[in-house]
Design a protein around this motif. Structure first.
Motif, PDB file in Angstrom:
ATOM      1  N   LEU A  30       6.417  -5.782  -4.250  1.00 30.01           N
ATOM      2  CA  LEU A  30       7.457  -6.695  -3.795  1.00 30.01           C
ATOM      3  C   LEU A  30       7.594  -6.623  -2.279  1.00 30.01           C
ATOM      4  O   LEU A  30       7.537  -5.544  -1.690  1.00 30.01           O
ATOM      5  CB  LEU A  30       8.799  -6.344  -4.451  1.00 30.01           C
ATOM      6  CG  LEU A  30       8.839  -6.345  -5.983  1.00 30.01           C
ATOM      7  CD1 LEU A  30      10.285  -6.221  -6.467  1.00 30.01           C
ATOM      8  CD2 LEU A  30       8.213  -7.604  -6.545  1.00 30.01           C
TER       9      LEU A  30
ATOM     10  N   PHE B 169       8.402  -1.333  -3.868  1.00 35.62           N
ATOM     11  CA  PHE B 169       8.343  -1.502  -5.329  1.00 35.62           C
ATOM     12  C   PHE B 169       6.969  -2.046  -5.724  1.00 35.62           C
ATOM     13  O   PHE B 169       6.573  -3.117  -5.266  1.00 35.62           O
ATOM     14  CB  PHE B 169       9.414  -2.479  -5.811  1.00 35.62           C
ATOM     15  CG  PHE B 169      10.776  -1.872  -5.962  1.00 35.62           C
ATOM     16  CD1 PHE B 169      11.048  -0.963  -6.975  1.00 35.62           C
ATOM     17  CD2 PHE B 169      11.800  -2.214  -5.087  1.00 35.62           C
ATOM     18  CE1 PHE B 169      12.311  -0.411  -7.121  1.00 35.62           C
ATOM     19  CE2 PHE B 169      13.069  -1.661  -5.223  1.00 35.62           C
ATOM     20  CZ  PHE B 169      13.323  -0.753  -6.240  1.00 35.62           C
ATOM     21  N   LYS B 170       6.256  -1.291  -6.556  1.00 36.60           N
ATOM     22  CA  LYS B 170       4.931  -1.716  -6.986  1.00 36.60           C
ATOM     23  C   LYS B 170       5.008  -2.402  -8.351  1.00 36.60           C
ATOM     24  O   LYS B 170       5.783  -1.988  -9.211  1.00 36.60           O
ATOM     25  CB  LYS B 170       3.987  -0.515  -7.090  1.00 36.60           C
ATOM     26  CG  LYS B 170       3.502   0.019  -5.749  1.00 36.60           C
ATOM     27  CD  LYS B 170       4.345   1.181  -5.284  1.00 36.60           C
ATOM     28  CE  LYS B 170       3.932   1.704  -3.914  1.00 36.60           C
ATOM     29  NZ  LYS B 170       4.932   2.701  -3.420  1.00 36.60           N
ATOM     30  N   VAL B 171       4.183  -3.413  -8.539  1.00 38.71           N
ATOM     31  CA  VAL B 171       4.166  -4.161  -9.799  1.00 38.71           C
ATOM     32  C   VAL B 171       2.946  -3.724 -10.601  1.00 38.71           C
ATOM     33  O   VAL B 171       1.823  -3.691 -10.095  1.00 38.71           O
ATOM     34  CB  VAL B 171       4.120  -5.678  -9.528  1.00 38.71           C
ATOM     35  CG1 VAL B 171       4.009  -6.446 -10.833  1.00 38.71           C
ATOM     36  CG2 VAL B 171       5.356  -6.110  -8.745  1.00 38.71           C
ATOM     37  N   LEU B 172       3.210  -3.380 -11.857  1.00 37.34           N
ATOM     38  CA  LEU B 172       2.157  -2.917 -12.753  1.00 37.34           C
ATOM     39  C   LEU B 172       1.161  -4.062 -13.018  1.00 37.34           C
ATOM     40  O   LEU B 172       1.570  -5.198 -13.241  1.00 37.34           O
ATOM     41  CB  LEU B 172       2.830  -2.501 -14.063  1.00 37.34           C
ATOM     42  CG  LEU B 172       2.210  -1.454 -14.965  1.00 37.34           C
ATOM     43  CD1 LEU B 172       1.822  -0.196 -14.202  1.00 37.34           C
ATOM     44  CD2 LEU B 172       3.207  -1.113 -16.075  1.00 37.34           C
TER      45      LEU B 172
ATOM     46  N   MET C 195       5.722 -11.444  -4.378  1.00 35.18           N
ATOM     47  CA  MET C 195       4.719 -10.391  -4.486  1.00 35.18           C
ATOM     48  C   MET C 195       3.661 -10.592  -3.413  1.00 35.18           C
ATOM     49  O   MET C 195       3.180 -11.710  -3.208  1.00 35.18           O
ATOM     50  CB  MET C 195       4.041 -10.425  -5.859  1.00 35.18           C
ATOM     51  CG  MET C 195       4.968 -10.019  -6.992  1.00 35.18           C
ATOM     52  SD  MET C 195       4.109  -9.880  -8.572  1.00 35.18           S
ATOM     53  CE  MET C 195       4.032 -11.590  -9.090  1.00 35.18           C
ATOM     54  N   GLU C 196       3.302  -9.508  -2.731  1.00 31.41           N
ATOM     55  CA  GLU C 196       2.153  -9.506  -1.825  1.00 31.41           C
ATOM     56  C   GLU C 196       1.119  -8.552  -2.424  1.00 31.41           C
ATOM     57  O   GLU C 196       1.461  -7.694  -3.245  1.00 31.41           O
ATOM     58  CB  GLU C 196       2.561  -9.005  -0.430  1.00 31.41           C
ATOM     59  CG  GLU C 196       3.498  -9.926   0.355  1.00 31.41           C
ATOM     60  CD  GLU C 196       2.756 -11.080   1.060  1.00 31.41           C
ATOM     61  OE1 GLU C 196       1.510 -11.079   1.090  1.00 31.41           O
ATOM     62  OE2 GLU C 196       3.449 -11.988   1.569  1.00 31.41           O
ATOM     63  N   ASN C 197      -0.129  -8.708  -1.992  1.00 27.16           N
ATOM     64  CA  ASN C 197      -1.106  -7.686  -2.368  1.00 27.16           C
ATOM     65  C   ASN C 197      -0.623  -6.347  -1.833  1.00 27.16           C
ATOM     66  O   ASN C 197      -0.144  -6.271  -0.696  1.00 27.16           O
ATOM     67  CB  ASN C 197      -2.477  -8.022  -1.780  1.00 27.16           C
ATOM     68  CG  ASN C 197      -3.091  -9.243  -2.432  1.00 27.16           C
ATOM     69  OD1 ASN C 197      -2.948  -9.444  -3.646  1.00 27.16           O
ATOM     70  ND2 ASN C 197      -3.745 -10.080  -1.646  1.00 27.16           N
TER      71      ASN C 197
ATOM     72  N   SER D 264      -2.219  -3.976  -0.758  1.00 29.14           N
ATOM     73  CA  SER D 264      -2.949  -3.613   0.466  1.00 29.14           C
ATOM     74  C   SER D 264      -2.375  -4.295   1.713  1.00 29.14           C
ATOM     75  O   SER D 264      -2.533  -3.806   2.824  1.00 29.14           O
ATOM     76  CB  SER D 264      -4.422  -3.986   0.316  1.00 29.14           C
ATOM     77  OG  SER D 264      -4.531  -5.372   0.021  1.00 29.14           O
TER      78      SER D 264
ATOM     79  N   ILE E  97      -3.534   1.258 -10.865  1.00 31.97           N
ATOM     80  CA  ILE E  97      -2.810   0.508 -11.905  1.00 31.97           C
ATOM     81  C   ILE E  97      -1.894  -0.569 -11.317  1.00 31.97           C
ATOM     82  O   ILE E  97      -1.238  -1.311 -12.045  1.00 31.97           O
ATOM     83  CB  ILE E  97      -1.982   1.443 -12.827  1.00 31.97           C
ATOM     84  CG1 ILE E  97      -0.935   2.218 -12.031  1.00 31.97           C
ATOM     85  CG2 ILE E  97      -2.893   2.409 -13.587  1.00 31.97           C
ATOM     86  CD1 ILE E  97       0.015   3.020 -12.923  1.00 31.97           C
ATOM     87  N   SER E  98      -1.841  -0.669  -9.991  1.00 39.94           N
ATOM     88  CA  SER E  98      -0.980  -1.663  -9.351  1.00 39.94           C
ATOM     89  C   SER E  98      -1.678  -2.286  -8.154  1.00 39.94           C
ATOM     90  O   SER E  98      -2.129  -1.585  -7.247  1.00 39.94           O
ATOM     91  CB  SER E  98       0.330  -1.002  -8.895  1.00 39.94           C
ATOM     92  OG  SER E  98       0.984  -1.829  -7.954  1.00 39.94           O
TER      93      SER E  98
ATOM     94  N   LYS F 168      -0.209  -5.267  -6.791  1.00 43.88           N
ATOM     95  CA  LYS F 168       0.776  -6.121  -6.141  1.00 43.88           C
ATOM     96  C   LYS F 168       2.076  -5.348  -5.920  1.00 43.88           C
ATOM     97  O   LYS F 168       2.373  -4.400  -6.630  1.00 43.88           O
ATOM     98  CB  LYS F 168       1.070  -7.345  -7.004  1.00 43.88           C
ATOM     99  CG  LYS F 168      -0.109  -8.281  -7.160  1.00 43.88           C
ATOM    100  CD  LYS F 168       0.200  -9.461  -8.049  1.00 43.88           C
ATOM    101  CE  LYS F 168       0.353  -9.097  -9.519  1.00 43.88           C
ATOM    102  NZ  LYS F 168      -0.882  -8.633 -10.148  1.00 43.88           N
TER     103      LYS F 168
END
Lengths: 456, 456
Positions: free
Chosen positions: A100, A66-69, A47-49, A51, A95-96, A98
């Motif tokens: 992938l 792919f965004k992580v909740l 996971m990266e930020n 941003s 809402i996200s 972080k």
């Protein structure tokens, strides 16, 4: 709990033991060449930020991240307007936080900037990790796949480019490929061409079109160029360039002539020549190095050399590619750091090796000896032998007793175990164990020492 | 683009080249032992269907699963009521279908069920991949960390348990640990104890309490037991069991006596004895095997043997653990398949090896020879030598020319390169190259063949 019919998310894969052995063979071969050339491994988080990734891959790319909740009560901080209007795009950043990893290049740039005080330049790193893209899955395209990259930052020497050619040559030759082409071109030459035609602003359209020569032929390329605003006159100038033939030096000679009025174009030619000069001083194993003026590659951040690798033994897209980029870390505030890198397409290389039957024989044998027994007594007798074989570095298993010998043999066959030792009461009494070669079916009675000598 | 100050998400880490070499050393050592024992590697996708993971780790665990936002216009299908009431829990399943792997065990169970027709039982697999947990990060606890597991399914033989002890012994001895204890217990014995006390329904409370003996001492344990509903009389029965001393066989003998009226308890004793018998027939390298009746482990799915490994050379929690579970694949509809597995705590092992200075010397040397030159002529002269050294398997770099020799030496020192070759005009003329040992500072003039002999 109700039984769930298990599956994996679309575009993702399980890798079986047989597949893992082959995948490891590819990765290990490539990694060992990277190491031999002084490249050092790093790993970055999955996971990266968000941003860190957003805005680096274009609008289309951003959608495929792919965004992580966020954890916990993520809706508490959700954008009010986005929820009421059901505006997914607007809601995401609230809402996200972080996401992938989408490739290995942007995380590498982030790594270099973050760790700039610990790093000795030139910094030569390799990285072999999965990346994720929410692409529509199709044959050969996955939502999770490994990338296998080597990059150097902090050196503008063209020796680095020459070394990339040597790395491709050595790694792919080591993998057993016999005939493959490393195509090389230079963005500056492409700029020079757009310049002498008088359409520098159309360079992207031009390179995208001529990049398709292989697929759509000359007529297709010409049609696309006309659509994009090139005139018949422009195309008359372009055509002989696109169709350049001869040795690399022939092509270079002609290009110099054509690009005589473009400083940028001539610089590109000079860079190419310097790389050729390096390569002339070493011996390539199996690779052919080919100047291909139609090679453009999609990524806009390349500023110098561009590479692409194709096998000539199987129908397959490029199995590798890369190039030089002049300001990768600029996006994270570190300006003026030049870099260059290459990538191996591991999934495609896998398919090629599979098709050409190039995986080493016996690569499906992970256990070398299976010891079979009939009862607890046999098991206990077998234990010291088991330990002795393993101490000699022989991958050995002892099948738990209480199972019919036929089933134990099936186990050996299914697992491609080449040798089986059978220990029954006769064997224990005589000290001569039954030793069976599962490939030939041959069977003999041997002492422990004889067995050790055989399998070592 | 505005410069972003780059960082990584909290609880996640970059691994530098030096750290990667050490991490690979640990993983490679453990993997090679797994392979020697007939365990085969698999990999499963980073993302699993959320439904595969939900409900497997308890309510607390479910909260710690990282969920991945659906791609595209995910709010279109979002639960209306959840959005208006900002109910995050309710919303999740309507906007997220996938989640990050929380451990390797549930994906393994899913794998076994999904691929049951391709698998030969007993199926011995190992898996070394990262997992993700939205835990509060703290010293030694990360949100992304590697697990390193070996499991066997489809065999109820206690030989598997004995082999796990041997795997721990061999892997940790190979890593250089000299004094460590493999603690073993059996859930059936714990059940038997709860049974003879007459409080079988309080087994969880009992095991949780006595598991803390190390941390809170006997008084603490007694207080906790009283709180949970055990009487003074119960505790009088429990105390001598908790405080059992002597050899493993002494303890087993006493337990048999205490548990005489519990069929389950005696079965546990019998299982332990059988495992001890296996181990008596082999020689452990460095491990001490210890029956520890207070060992409970948190996971409720264990049904037989339980393991935990501790080093006695450094203050550190458990560096490994595992046990037998009787119905892991049941959650995916495949009933009655027994399994057992162990896990290595790679991050903790890393810290222990670091503290005890057990990483092999020279493990920070990834390049063996650096060739330094002064100009293009030196570079070109160096190329065949560079290729020759690499062909001999020597990791070698050629520093791009045009940089002061001092800086090239600094590069060698920063990268812990032990040997440097200097090629100037004198060297090219005489064919005797300057060869410098960077550790001793010694410098001599050698021919290419002499250098090859030195560094090979």
């Amino acid at each position: 709990m109700a039984a769930i019919k298990p599956s994996v998310p679309k575009g993702t894969r399980d890798f079986s033991p047989a597949e893992m052995v082959k995948r490891n063979y590819i990765f290990d071969t490539i990694k060992s060449v990277f190491r031999k050339y002084g490249y050092q491994q790093i790993e970055t988080p999955t996971m990266e930020n968000l941003s860190t990734l957003t805005g680096k891959y274009g609008d289309e790319g951003d959608k495929l991240i792919f965004k992580v909740l966020n954890s916990g009560d993520y809706l508490a901080k959700a954008n009010e307007q986005a929820l009421t209007t059901r505006n997914s795009n607007l809601a995401t950043s609230s809402i996200s936080e972080k996401a992938l990893r989408y490739d290995l290049t942007v995380p590498f740039a982030r790594y270099v900037v973050m760790h700039q005080n610990e790093i000795t330049m030139p910094f030569k790193r390799f990285q072999v990790q999965p990346v994720w893209r929410a692409d529509r899955p199709q044959k050969g395209r996955y939502r999770e796949f490994y990338q296998c990259d080597a990059d150097v930052v902090g050196s503008d020497s063209l020796l680095n480019e020459a070394e990339f050619i040597m790395i491709y040559d050595e790694a792919l030759s080591n993998l057993g490929l016999k005939d493959f082409t490393i195509k090389i071109n230079n963005r500056k030459i492409l700029s020079g061409i757009a310049e002498i035609i008088g359409k520098p602003e159309l360079i992207i359209d031009m390179t995208v079109a001529i990049d398709k020569l292989d697929k759509i032929g000359l007529n297709g390329v010409v049609n696309e160029l006309m659509e994009k605003g090139f005139t018949r006159e422009d195309i008359d100038k372009l055509e002989p360039i696109i169709l350049l033939e001869g040795t690399n030096y022939d092509k270079l000679h002609k290009l110099r002539h054509i690009l005589a009025s473009s400083e940028t174009g001539l610089k590109g030619c000079h860079e190419l020549e310097e790389i050729f000069e390096y390569i002339n001083n070493i011996k390539l194993h199996r690779a052919t190095l080919e100047l291909d003026i139609t090679l453009a590659r999609g990524l806009n951040y390349y500023t110098g050399s561009i590479f692409e690798v194709k096998t000539n033994e199987a129908a397959m897209g490029s199995i590798g590619g890369g190039g030089r980029y002049d300001d990768l870390t600029g996006m994270f505030g570190l300006k003026g750091l030049t870099g260059a890198g290459i990538s191996f397409g591991a999934d495609r290389i896998y398919d090629v090796l599979q098709e050409l039957e190039l995986f080493p024989e016996g690569s499906n044998q992970t256990t070398k000896v299976l010891i079979c027994t009939f009862d607890k007594g046999g098991e206990v007798y077998a234990l010291p032998l088991l330990q002795q074989l393993r101490a000699e570095g022989v991958n050995t298993e002892l099948y738990p007793s209480g199972t019919k010998i036929k089933k134990q043999f099936d186990y050996a066959n299914n697992k491609n175990v080449p040798y089986v030792i059978v220990i029954g009461s006769d064997e224990i009494e005589s000290g001569h164990l039954t030793f069976k070669n599962m490939t030939t079916g041959e069977q003999e009675k041997l002492t422990v020492n004889q067995i050790l000598a055989k399998v070592k």
